[in-house]
Design an enzyme around this catalytic site. Sequence first.
Site, PDB file in Angstrom:
ATOM      1  N   HIS A 144      12.773  29.235 -64.902  1.00  0.00           N
ATOM      2  CA  HIS A 144      12.116  27.774 -64.758  1.00  0.00           C
ATOM      3  C   HIS A 144      10.635  27.994 -64.367  1.00  0.00           C
ATOM      4  CE1 HIS A 144      16.326  26.366 -64.528  1.00  0.00           C
ATOM      5  NE2 HIS A 144      15.667  25.164 -64.536  1.00  0.00           N
ATOM      6  N   GLY A 145      10.232  29.164 -63.789  1.00  0.00           N
ATOM      7  CA  GLY A 145       8.789  29.591 -63.632  1.00  0.00           C
ATOM      8  C   GLY A 145       8.589  30.873 -62.915  1.00  0.00           C
TER       9      GLY A 145
END
Length: 542
Positions: A341-342
Site C-alpha cells: 500500500h505504500g
Amino acid sequence: MLFNSSLFLFVFLPIVLGLFYWLLWRNSFRLAIAALTACSLFFYGFWNPAYLPLLLISIVCNYAIGRSLYLQPSRILLSLGIAFNLSLIAYFKYAHFMVSIANEVTGNSWVMHQILLPLGISFFTFQQITWLVDVNKGGSERPRFIDYVLFVSFFPQLIAGPIVHHQEMMPQFKRLQSQNDTLGTSGASGQPGIFSANFIAGNISVGLTILCIGLFKKVIIADSLALYASPIFQAAELGITLTSYEAWLGALAYSLQLYFDFSGYSDMAIGIARLFGITLPMNFNSPYKSRSIIEFWRRWHMTLSRFLRDYLYIPLGGSRTGSSQRYRNLAITMVLGGLWHGAGWTFVVWGALHGTFLIINQCWRARTNDKDERHMASTLGRRLCGHLTKLAAQALTLICIVCAWVVFRAVDIDAAIAQLASMAGLNGIALPVQLASLLQGNPWLISFADISFGKLFVNELIPPLTAISWIAGSVCIVLFMPNTQQIMHRFTPVLEPVSPASGISRHIQWSPSWPWFLVIQLMSLYTLLHLSRVSEFLYFQF
C-alpha cells in the site's frame, strides 16, 4: 481525469461509449476493441504523458515473456518475468524508502533524486504477474497483442483495480464478439448490422445505476467525511495533543471515509465496465459487517486478498505446514500486503497489526470449533446470548480495524501512537462544550469518569454535532443497508454469485421501474451539484 470529474463524465465516457457501440453496430468488432484500447491508453496518459511509455514497456516485455512461457513453460523465465515486474515497483515506489533505511543503518546521508510515481503501477504490475504465473501453469490462452494490451489497460480498472485475471476478462470480449456476429450482420450491400438494442439498453441501464450509486458514495459521503478526518490527522502530525473525543472522531471519520471512497470507486469501476458489456469481479462486500478479521479480509479489497493468498501465502506453504509455519506465512503475507500500500513504516506496522490479528483469530478458531459453539448454544439455550456474542465479535473486529486505520493514515509512527493514546483516554476524557448539557444532570458520572468540557482546537472547522451526525448516519448505512451488489443482485452486477440482503433490507432491490428511475435521478442530480469539490480517490495513492 478522475471518474468523479465533469470532463470524464460528460466528455470522455460518452465519446468512448458512443464510438465503441457505433463500431459494433457497423459490425467492426476488431476496430471496436482497437478503439477501446487506444482510448484506455489515452486515459492513462492524460494524467501525465510521462507515465505512458512505462506502461507500454511493461506491457510489451510481459507479453513477450508470456508468449515464450506459452510455448515452453520455464521456472527460470517465469522468475525473471516476476523479478522484472517487482523491480519496476521497487524502483518507482520504494527506492526512497530503501535509501532512507540504508542511511539510518549506515549513518550516511545519501540523497536520491525525486522519482515520479506512476499511477496504478501496483495494480497493473500485479495483474501481469498473475498472467505470467497462469500462463506458465498452462491455465491461460495466448492472446493477440491488442487483446493483451486491452486486458492490462482497460480504463475502468486500470488505476485502482480490481486486480483481474486474464481468464476473467478475455472470454467476455469473445462472447461480446459472438454476440455481435450473431445479432449484427452486414449484407452484400454494405449496410450496417443491427446490434441487439436490448443488450445495449440492459448494460447501459445497469451500468449507469451502479455508476451513479458509486458516484454518490464518493462525492457526497466520502468527501464530506474527509472534512472531519483530515484536520484531526493534520493536527496529530503537527504534534498537537488531541482529546479523546477528537481522536475518536478523526479515527471514525477516516475509517468511514476510506470505506465509502473505496466502495464508491469499486462501484464506479464495475458500473463503467458494465456499460461496455464487461462484468468485473467483486472487490468490496460490506467488510465492516465482518465478525472477525478473517472475514474482514474476505470482504475488503477482495481481489488483492485473492492475489496475496494465491501468489504469496500458498506458495510460502499456506496452511499445509505446521501451526508455527502457518502463522509465519500469515505474518509475512500481511506485512508485504501492508508494504504494497505504500513505502513507509506506518504501512509495515499496519500490515503487521493485521497479521497479528489474523494469527490471534486463527488461534481462537482452533480452540473454539463449531462443535464447542453448538454445545455452548444448546447449554445456554438462549438466542439472545448468541446475538450478543455476534454483536460483541463485530464490535471487537471494528475496534481493531479502526485502530489499525489510525496507523495506516498517520504521517509517522509517533503521530499514530499519540492519537491512539488519546483514543485510549491517556490524555483525559474530554467532550465538546456542545454536549455538556446532555450530562449536566449527572455530575457523579462526570466526576467519576473525569470528563472535562472544552472547545475543540478545530472547533470552527468541525462542528461537533454535525460531525457526529455524519458519522452516525454513515455507520447506519454501513451496518444496516444492503451494498450495491445486493441491491443489483438480480442483474448479475459482478462475476461472483451475490446473495440478497437479509432482514428488512432484502426488500431494497433495484428494478428498471419509474420509482427507481426517480431515486437514481435525484441522487445523480444532488451529486452533480457537488462535483465542484473534485477530489482524488484515496486508493490512487497506492
